[in-house]
Design a protein around this motif. Structure first.
Motif, PDB file in Angstrom:
ATOM      1  N   VAL A   6       0.860  -1.192   0.000  1.00 29.11           N
ATOM      2  CA  VAL A   6       0.000   0.000   0.000  1.00 29.11           C
ATOM      3  C   VAL A   6       0.892   1.237   0.000  1.00 29.11           C
ATOM      4  CG1 VAL A   6      -1.787   1.268   1.266  1.00 29.11           C
ATOM      5  CG2 VAL A   6      -1.748  -1.218   1.372  1.00 29.11           C
ATOM      6  N   THR A   7       0.465   2.271  -0.713  1.00 34.47           N
ATOM      7  CA  THR A   7       1.199   3.530  -0.752  1.00 34.47           C
ATOM      8  C   THR A   7       0.288   4.680  -0.340  1.00 34.47           C
ATOM      9  OG1 THR A   7       2.526   2.723  -2.610  1.00 34.47           O
ATOM     10  CG2 THR A   7       2.513   5.100  -2.235  1.00 34.47           C
ATOM     11  N   PHE A  63      -2.553   2.875   8.360  1.00 36.76           N
ATOM     12  CA  PHE A  63      -2.131   1.510   8.045  1.00 36.76           C
ATOM     13  C   PHE A  63      -2.568   0.533   9.133  1.00 36.76           C
ATOM     14  CE2 PHE A  63       1.524   3.313   5.354  1.00 36.76           C
ATOM     15  CZ  PHE A  63       0.880   3.038   4.164  1.00 36.76           C
TER      16      PHE A  63
END
Length: 77
Positions: A28-29, A52
């Motif tokens: 994930v970014t 996150f």
């Protein structure tokens, strides 16, 4: 997804990524705009960690069948 250690890393380009500790593959970014970074007073990495953390917890709940998906349209704000 197999069990592995995850790490949160800020890349040289300013992106904050979630990845498995044993490889460089990004899961994930998150990219915060310059305006968002100013608004967050430089605490964007802490906000990313919280985002996150919640995402990983929800994914775990879904995998264990604890989180039930609603059959209604979702509005993202």
């Amino acid at each position: 997804m197999p069990t592995s250690f995850l790490e949160i890393v800020e890349l040289p380009d300013g992106s904050i990524v979630l990845r498995r500790a044993e490889d460089e593959g990004v899961l994930v970014t998150l990219d915060f705009s310059d305006d968002a970074k100013v608004f967050l007073q430089g605490q964007h990495v802490e906000i990313a960690k919280a985002m996150f953390t919640v995402g990983v917890q929800m994914a775990g709940q879904m995998a264990e069948g604890e989180l039930v998906q609603e059959e209604v349209a979702h509005v993202l704000h």
